[in-house]
Design a protein around this motif. Structure first.
Motif, PDB file in Angstrom:
ATOM      1  N   GLN A   1      33.001  27.322  52.329  1.00 53.05           N
ATOM      2  CA  GLN A   1      33.864  27.287  51.179  1.00 53.05           C
ATOM      3  C   GLN A   1      33.827  28.524  50.461  1.00 53.05           C
TER       4      GLN A   1
ATOM      5  N   GLU B   1      32.625  13.251  48.485  1.00 59.28           N
ATOM      6  CA  GLU B   1      33.963  13.130  48.720  1.00 59.28           C
ATOM      7  C   GLU B   1      34.548  12.119  47.597  1.00 59.28           C
TER       8      GLU B   1
ATOM      9  N   THR C   1      36.997  16.752  50.340  1.00 63.45           N
ATOM     10  CA  THR C   1      35.197  16.766  50.320  1.00 63.45           C
ATOM     11  C   THR C   1      34.975  18.266  49.325  1.00 63.45           C
ATOM     12  N   ILE C   2      34.049  17.960  48.505  1.00 60.92           N
ATOM     13  CA  ILE C   2      33.519  18.936  47.595  1.00 60.92           C
ATOM     14  C   ILE C   2      32.060  19.369  48.156  1.00 60.92           C
ATOM     15  N   PRO C   3      32.030  20.603  48.773  1.00 60.98           N
ATOM     16  CA  PRO C   3      30.665  20.880  49.073  1.00 60.98           C
ATOM     17  C   PRO C   3      29.630  20.853  47.770  1.00 60.98           C
ATOM     18  N   LEU C   4      28.498  20.269  48.036  1.00 62.06           N
ATOM     19  CA  LEU C   4      27.576  20.704  47.012  1.00 62.06           C
ATOM     20  C   LEU C   4      26.620  21.485  47.307  1.00 62.06           C
ATOM     21  N   ARG C   5      25.487  21.193  47.369  1.00 63.38           N
ATOM     22  CA  ARG C   5      24.438  22.261  48.040  1.00 63.38           C
ATOM     23  C   ARG C   5      23.406  21.714  49.009  1.00 63.38           C
TER      24      ARG C   5
ATOM     25  N   LEU D   1      28.605  23.383  54.371  1.00 60.66           N
ATOM     26  CA  LEU D   1      29.922  23.191  53.789  1.00 60.66           C
ATOM     27  C   LEU D   1      30.199  24.224  52.655  1.00 60.66           C
ATOM     28  N   LEU D   2      29.181  24.428  51.745  1.00 61.99           N
ATOM     29  CA  LEU D   2      29.070  25.351  50.660  1.00 61.99           C
ATOM     30  C   LEU D   2      29.595  26.798  51.213  1.00 61.99           C
TER      31      LEU D   2
ATOM     32  N   TRP E   1      27.145  16.722  49.980  1.00 61.79           N
ATOM     33  CA  TRP E   1      28.463  16.804  49.493  1.00 61.79           C
ATOM     34  C   TRP E   1      29.138  15.710  48.874  1.00 61.79           C
TER      35      TRP E   1
ATOM     36  N   PRO F   1      36.088  14.155  55.421  1.00 64.25           N
ATOM     37  CA  PRO F   1      37.541  14.488  54.755  1.00 64.25           C
ATOM     38  C   PRO F   1      37.558  15.890  54.508  1.00 64.25           C
ATOM     39  N   PRO F   2      38.737  16.539  54.468  1.00 64.97           N
ATOM     40  CA  PRO F   2      39.003  18.018  54.314  1.00 64.97           C
ATOM     41  C   PRO F   2      38.371  18.716  53.085  1.00 64.97           C
ATOM     42  N   LEU F   3      38.213  19.914  53.328  1.00 70.45           N
ATOM     43  CA  LEU F   3      37.336  20.636  52.137  1.00 70.45           C
ATOM     44  C   LEU F   3      38.381  20.915  51.225  1.00 70.45           C
ATOM     45  N   VAL F   4      37.555  20.797  50.074  1.00 67.29           N
ATOM     46  CA  VAL F   4      38.394  21.592  48.748  1.00 67.29           C
ATOM     47  C   VAL F   4      38.334  23.062  49.045  1.00 67.29           C
TER      48      VAL F   4
END
Lengths: 950, 218
Positions: free
Chosen positions: A906, B208, B190-194, A902-903, B206, A945-948
């Motif tokens: 983003q 949420e 969602t906030i991706p971490l690493r 995901l990172l 990640w 959930p949707p990505l920030v």
């Protein structure tokens, strides 16, 4: 502090300055050197700045702006010229280099090795760089003007052209030595081969050379010179040459040969009386006869003009040791073992003579024939030029001895033209000490009554067997310098500090008492071959090849003595960590760390194959870089007379039984261990019957019964092993029957209780075995043994053919279907699954399931992708092609779903937004929205959930 | 364990992962202020600063919870392990997810077998753990403050076709029904971490969070 601040304000020499304002010009006062130097530097900078301004408009350029440079050593153009050039072109000239890192370039034509080492990580350029830069009016790449070339270290070797650069240098060396080489070439045709080999190596090897260590690389270069190559281990004839010119080797072989010869001579001459067994009380007369500086004397015996000059015997001219020097030379302080160069500096007129091994041998033969002709009780060979004579029954007093000694001296003198000295005493020790006193050219005897007094004045290290470490220990602990001091020390104290044996020895010898009997000959315990000169390897194969030759040499020596070995030791001298690649002594060992490793053999062996395999293992386990090997030695220890040729040892066996001929001799008995020994003990504790004593297994292991052995495997084994295995089997089979079923109660009584119990236990165990064996149907004893063996072999063979089914099944868990059905369904499934798993996964490997990395136009790292996206954005300023957007979105979707990163997604979308922020191209904004949409869709599919994204 | 065998085994991966989980949980609990700050002390791990609880009960609880997860991890049936922070009325506010789907489903005796293709053991994984750790700390700091009296729990999601953990008797069923899962999908962000890689193992991390709840509270 103020000073430092200012310095930062004027980082370069061409900054504006005002002399009066600069505090560097204030009166200095009493400060430390640092302060003074700081001011000096600043003043110099100011001078440079003045110079720069002085140029005014003529100041040519500013190509060197921001670069600080220093000059080191001789340069062309000169120092001042260069300085002006640098300043004129805007560079900062640094007079004194404080920190290397603050300097951009160091300019020099040549750096001393230590400086080159210091500066190897910095930019060091030749003055030509400055000149060329100014001529072209731009900064040229400095790497073309390197003054310090990176050392030919390992890292450089990976470049193929770096190798090419090195080779020409070597070929120059070739030319230098080629003249010498031409002369020798006719004499040694084998040299040709060596040369072509080297050439071949040059052509073929660059690839394999990359992996060489530095020391091996050094050896490779060294060996490229054919002359050197010839005199190292690389020469197939090296060993022969080495031993031909090694004096130590000659000395030891002569000694053994002489001993044998003397034995023959004394018995044939009949002069020696039979050695009487004399009571210890009788007074002995021992004579120690020794040549004076043997090698030097023999070499000069026919040249009287040399005898008055200092003469030394040595191999080479500079860095080899002096083996012997005459008394003339000793006056200059020259000693045996000194390097020739040192000796030369002590005495420039020193005459060097080469070894003359043939002459030594013939002189020594003459010498011994004189001794043998002298009536004596016993003649002991100490070495080629030294002997002990026991005259006890032939003389009455020391005076008689002295007369005999004089006559020996005279006869040796006339026959060999060399001088001997004679020392006489009542034991070996005193004779030896007297000899020391007698030298040179004289006879001396020590009476027993004088001995005590005579000894007192001697320094302790004059006693035989007292080395530097013991004498320093004596001095440190007891302040004992002379033997007199030593005599005062209590026996128990000596034994406490030096151990029971050596302490007692010290105590005795300090009183002139020597318990050693002259005729005590200790049997030879080991045979070894050592080479520590000229050992230079490049590859592992070289070492292996040399080991092969060395082993062959060892085996030759062993066969001369007719022995086999139980233990083999490999000694490797490894170059000491900090020792130079080239030791002082030409091709010598230099400073080394000795490494040893040994292997035991269950039965005495002298088979080349077995030993070689073991040696290779030992060598590899030492893990020494072939380039670091400086010496190799092999030692055969625990040697026994080769039993195959020595039937006489089998005194208990009726010799004519053919079966027993191949049995190992009794001498093996002490070496058998483990279970074999158990049986031995049992045998020894019982009354030996004439048949059972000879069955001593050479292999200490209990073999499986014959039926379990594969005849085909047996057939492939070496002959000797086959024999021993068969024998072992026979022994095993017979043993149980031959053990008496009852122990002798009388015998048991005599044993101490614990041993008695043991014996009983052992007996019970063996009896049990025997009973078990009896239940098997044993073939009729009368059947000839060969056929029995055949039958057994066939049995075994058929068993081999039938695969062992039981064992194979073991791996599968046995599942009873009925039990399975009764289980609840879930458990049934899991059981079945487990079976499946264990069935297939045993063979299959463990596999992780990492996230697959999806690539986009062969790019996958975030930096590469960003670059790609940036190019995409730049190339289409009015907005992207919709197909491209689709393609990119699909990629991002896959990253979310498959690569699961995901990172990354983003980051990429943020990057696109960032790119579009300045121009705010509408078409691009739409494209971004489209990708975001695709990404969020993918997230939903993935159940996240949707990505920030902002 | 690692020094003997130069190749990674599944067991080694899980061990490293377990330790990382424990460290993360400690730090998250501290940074989200679920407990008074004085309960934590600064410590060093993975070459960065982390927070560690000083309270033995809390420490043991975390230890045991992760240990239980580890047992399931070794089965290879776990998809994700997550730390979920819930408000007093059982609404999940935050969820810190550590995926574990790259651990294969293998029998016990293969746990110690080197993973093929062999991945030589090296310390390089520490770098990725360090980066992830720093990112987690940054992300937790930048989130809005949690409402009072939140609680937390450690939960598992299993891979497809696995209905329950092996030691299911010891686990509590999550109170989230599939419906709330749907709700989560539309309400959370969602906030991706690493992502981290421990030798051959990959794990995605990640976060949420549910921004609307914070707003409501305010």
């Amino acid at each position: 502090m103020a000073l430092q601040r200012k310095k930062r304000e004027h980082p370069t020499g061409n900054a504006d300055f005002n002399e009066l304002e600069d505090d560097a010009y204030e009166s200095v006062g009493f400060h430390d050197h640092g302060d003074y130097f700081e001011r000096k530097k600043r003043k110099l900078q100011n001078q440079n700045a003045a110079l720069y301004r002085g140029m005014g408009e003529s100041s040519v350029s500013n190509i060197f702006e921001g670069l600080s440079m220093a000059i080191n050593g001789y340069t062309n153009p000169s120092y001042s010229e260069l300085r002006t050039m640098i300043i004129q072109n805007g560079g900062t000239f640094v007079q004194y280099v404080g920190k290397k890192t603050s300097l951009s370039f160091l300019i020099c034509s040549f750096l001393t090795p230590s400086k080159a080492n210091q500066w190897k990580h910095h930019k060091v350029v030749t003055p030509q760089w400055i000149v060329d830069c100014i001529r072209n009016q731009k900064l040229l790449p400095w790497t073309n003007y390197r003054a310090v070339h990176p050392v030919a270290s390992q890292s450089l070797l990976s470049f193929s052209d770096a190798f090419k650069e090195v080779v020409p240098q070597i070929s120059e060396q070739h030319h230098e030595s080629s003249e010498v080489e031409d002369q020798t070439q006719d004499a040694l045709p084998s040299n040709d081969v060596g040369q072509t080999e080297t050439k071949k190596m040059n052509d073929e090897l660059p690839n394999s050379l990359k992996f060489l260590s530095r020391s091996a690389w050094h050896n490779y270069h060294l060996l490229n010179t054919p002359n050197i190559r010839k005199s190292t281990t690389q020469n197939p004839e090296f060993l022969q040459k080495f031993f031909n010119s090694s004096r130590l080797h000659h000395l030891s072989t002569w000694k053994t040969a002489l001993k044998e010869e003397i034995q023959i001579m004394t018995t044939s001459s009949g002069l020696t009386s039979v050695r009487n067994v004399k009571s210890i009380n009788t007074k002995h007369f021992i004579m120690h006869v020794d040549f004076d500086c043997f090698f030097a004397a023999v070499s000069t015996r026919n040249a009287s003009e040399l005898q008055l000059k200092p003469v030394a015997v040595a191999h080479g001219i500079k860095n080899s040791e002096i083996a012997s020097c005459n008394y003339e030379a000793r006056k200059y302080g020259i000693k045996n073992g000194m390097f020739v160069s040192t000796a030369k500096s002590l005495c420039p007129s020193l005459v060097l003579v080469d070894y003359d091994f043939d002459a030594y041998e013939s002189v020594s033969r003459e010498f011994y024939s004189v001794l043998v002709d002298t009536p004596n009780d016993y003649l002991k060979v100490i070495s080629i030029d030294e002997a002990l004579l026991d005259l006890t029954t032939h003389v009455q007093s020391f005076e008689d001895c002295a007369n005999i000694a004089e006559s020996i001296r005279k006869r040796v003198r006339t026959r060999t033209n060399c001088d001997v000295s004679v020392g006489i005493g009542s034991n070996v020790l005193l004779a030896r000490l007297a000899l020391r006193k007698a030298k040179p050219h004289n006879v001396f005897y020590i009476r027993d009554e004088d001995a005590y007094v005579y000894l007192q004045s001697l320094p302790v290290q004059d006693l035989p067997g007292v080395g530097p470490s013991q004498s320093s220990k004596l001095f440190d602990l007891y302040n004992a310098k002379t033997v007199g001091d030593l005599q005062k020390i209590n026996k128990h104290i000596l034994q406490k500090t030096f151990g029971a044996n050596y302490g007692l020895h010290l105590y005795n010898i300090s009183r002139g008492a020597d318990t050693n009997n002259i005729s005590n000959e200790t049997p030879r315990r080991s045979i070894s071959v050592d080479v520590n000169w000229g050992v230079r390897f490049v590859f592992l194969e070289d070492a292996m090849d040399f080991l092969k030759r060395l082993l062959q040499e060892l085996l030759n020596r062993m066969s001369k003595c007719d022995v086999a070995l139980h233990q083999l030791q490999l000694r490797v001298l490894k170059r000491a960590e900090n020792a130079p690649f080239n030791p002082i002594k030409y091709l010598g060992a230099g400073e080394v760390t000795p490494l040893t490793k040994s292997a035991m053999f269950t039965s005495a062996t002298k088979s080349f194959d077995i030993l070689y395999r073991q040696i290779v293992n030992l060598y590899i386990s030492l893990d020494v870089d072939p380039g670091d090997v400086r010496g190799i030695g092999l030692q055969a220890s625990k040697i026994v007379k080769d039993s195959n040729n020595e039937q006489s040892f089998n005194f208990n066996a009726p010799l004519k039984t053919p079966q027993k001929k191949i049995l190992p001799g009794l001498s093996n008995r002490q070496h058998t261990q483990g279970q074999g020994q158990e049986f031995d003990e049992i045998y020894e504790k019982k009354e030996p019957s004439p048949t059972d004593t000879t069955f001593v297994p050479s292999t200490p292991y209990n073999l499986p019964s014959a039926s379990q052995m594969s005849p085909s495997v047996l057939a492939q084994l070496p002959q000797s092993m086959q024999g021993s295995i068969k024998r072992q089997l026979e022994v095993q089979n017979k043993k149980f029957d031959e053990i008496p079923s009852k122990l002798d109660p009388l015998f048991l009584k005599e044993l101490p209780t614990p041993i008695r119990n043991e014996v009983k236990e052992d007996h019970e165990i063996t009896m049990n075995k025997r009973i078990k064996l009896k239940t098997h149907a044993r073939p009729n004893e009368k059947v000839p043994e060969e056929t029995v063996e055949k039958i057994q072999q066939q049995d075994a063979f058929q068993k081999m053919l039938r695969p062992n089914k039981k064992e194979k099944k073991k791996n599968l868990p046995q599942v009873d279907l009925q039990v399975l059905e009764e289980l609840p369904k879930e458990i049934q499934e899991s059981v079945l699954e487990e079976i499946k798993l264990s069935r297939y996964d045993l063979a299959r490997e463990v596999k992780m399931m990492p996230n697959p990395v999806v690539t986009f136009q062969q790019k996958q790292s975030i930096d590469d992708l960003r670059e790609l996206v940036a190019i995409w954005y730049e190339k289409s300023p009015r907005g992207p092609n919709s197909h491209d957007v689709e393609y990119f979105s699909r990629y991002l979707g896959r990253v979310v779903r498959e690569e699961r990163n995901l990172l990354k997604v983003q980051a990429l979308i943020r990057w696109l937004q960032q790119l579009n922020r300045r121009n705010k191209v509408g078409a691009w904004q739409m494209a971004i929205d489209r990708t975001v949409e695709a990404v969020q869709e993918a997230c939903l599919i993935r159940n996240t959930p949707p990505l920030v994204l902002l | 364990m690692a020094t003997e065998d130069p190749s990674w085994t599944v067991k080694q991966c899980i061990d490293v992962f377990r330790e990382f989980l424990i460290v993360c949980i400690h730090s998250i609990l501290c940074n989200r202020q679920l407990y008074p700050e004085s309960l934590f002390i600064k410590s060093r791990k993975y070459n960065t600063v982390v927070w560690q609880s000083r309270h033995p009960i809390l420490c043991n609880y975390i230890q045991d919870a992760v240990e239980a997860c580890t047992q399931e991890l070794q089965e290879g049936i776990v998809e994700c392990i997550y730390l979920s922070i819930t408000s007093t009325d059982q609404v999940e506010l935050e969820r810190y997810i550590f995926s574990a789907y790259s651990i294969p489903r293998i029998p016990d005796f293969l746990l110690e077998k080197p993973v093929s293709p062999r991945v030589p053991y090296s310390d390089s994984f520490v770098e990725s753990l360090r980066a992830a750790m720093i990112r987690i700390q940054n992300a937790t700091h930048s989130l809005q403050q949690l409402p009072e009296n939140c609680s937390w729990s450690i939960r598992l999601t299993l891979k497809e076709n696995n209905t329950r953990p092996k030691a299911w008797e010891t686990w509590y069923l999550s109170e989230h029904t599939p419906e709330s899962n749907l709700e989560r999908r539309y309400q959370n962000l969602t906030i991706p971490l690493r992502n981290i890689s421990i030798g051959p193992m990959d794990s995605e991390i990640w976060l949420e969070s549910r921004p609307d709840v914070y707003d409501n509270e305010k």
